[in-house]
Design an enzyme around this catalytic site. Structure first.
Site, PDB file in Angstrom:
ATOM      1  NE  ARG A  36     -26.825  51.317  35.537  1.00  0.00           N
ATOM      2  CZ  ARG A  36     -25.954  50.330  35.575  1.00  0.00           C
ATOM      3  NH1 ARG A  36     -25.053  50.266  36.537  1.00  0.00           N
ATOM      4  NH2 ARG A  36     -25.972  49.378  34.659  1.00  0.00           N
TER       5      ARG A  36
ATOM      6  NE  ARG B 206     -19.642  42.135  29.534  1.00  0.00           N
ATOM      7  CZ  ARG B 206     -20.695  42.739  30.016  1.00  0.00           C
ATOM      8  NH1 ARG B 206     -21.883  42.421  29.600  1.00  0.00           N
ATOM      9  NH2 ARG B 206     -20.558  43.681  30.903  1.00  0.00           N
TER      10      ARG B 206
ATOM     11  CE  LYS C  28     -20.233  42.458  37.021  1.00  0.00           C
ATOM     12  NZ  LYS C  28     -21.675  42.474  37.149  1.00  0.00           N
TER      13      LYS C  28
ATOM     14  NE  ARG D  42     -28.730  44.857  32.627  1.00  0.00           N
ATOM     15  CZ  ARG D  42     -28.902  45.690  33.655  1.00  0.00           C
ATOM     16  NH1 ARG D  42     -30.034  46.354  33.797  1.00  0.00           N
ATOM     17  NH2 ARG D  42     -27.945  45.876  34.531  1.00  0.00           N
TER      18      ARG D  42
ATOM     19  NE  ARG E 123     -27.625  49.321  39.923  1.00  0.00           N
ATOM     20  CZ  ARG E 123     -26.728  48.512  39.359  1.00  0.00           C
ATOM     21  NH1 ARG E 123     -25.676  48.099  40.053  1.00  0.00           N
ATOM     22  NH2 ARG E 123     -26.880  48.099  38.128  1.00  0.00           N
TER      23      ARG E 123
END
Length: 190
Positions: free
Chosen positions: A134, A89, A14, A146, A128
């Protein structure tokens, strides 16, 4: 205004696609995460309210999230359109967005979902996580949690937009350019 809602599980691309789309179509990119971070960092009134829920370990209510988003949209009165990333959401957020956009004589033109197999996305995020720092991208169990939350909350949103004829699924696997072409084809035909 051409308002686009961008859907996709974490790792679906995204953010990457939003960068290309905002330039190509001269859209304002509004990321819910960025809006939250801004309000918390700057200790705005809405940020203070959100912090109360977050400090208690609760989710920030839809109404408060929507207020933050509306404030952000109102900062861009002359935009060609908004690229919503991470909002809505929930069904109540989608309904609130529709009401707000109608009040400014606008609407959601399309929702575009970047779809990819969970196993591919998990590997993307773990990769990533090695370089991004992160924490949420370094734990496979948290990543899968998630995804479960996304499936639970976002599936009804897809149906909400399908009924309106505004839902478009896009294969999120391939080169960045290939995926951008797929998404652009949808936007070009709105």
């Amino acid at each position: 205004m051409t308002n686009i809602v961008l859907f996709g599980k974490p790792g679906a691309g995204k953010g990457t696609q939003a960068e290309f789309l905002k330039e190509k179509y001269k859209l304002t990119h509004i990321s819910t995460g960025d809006v939250f971070r801004f309000n918390l960092k700057n200790d705005t009134e809405l940020g203070k309210q959100a912090r109360v829920y977050m400090d208690a370990g609760d989710l920030v209510p839809d109404e408060l999230t929507t207020k933050m988003l509306i404030d952000e949209v109102n900062k861009h009165p002359d935009t060609n359109g908004i690229l919503f990333d991470g909002y809505p959401r929930t069904i109540s957020q989608a309904e609130a967005l529709d009401v707000f956009l109608t009040s400014i004589d606008s609407k959601v033109a399309a929702t575009i979902a970047l779809e990819a197999d969970d196993e591919v996305l998990v590997q993307r995020l773990l990769e990533r996580g090695k370089t991004s720092g992160r924490i949420d991208d370094q734990d496979e169990a948290k990543i899968r949690n998630r995804y479960d939350e996304y499936n639970e909350k976002t599936a009804p949103l897809m149906d909400y937009y399908k009924v309106q004829g505004k839902f478009h699924a896009v294969n999120g696997i391939g080169s960045i350019a290939e995926i951008t072409d797929r998404v652009s084809n949808i936007i070009d035909n709105l």
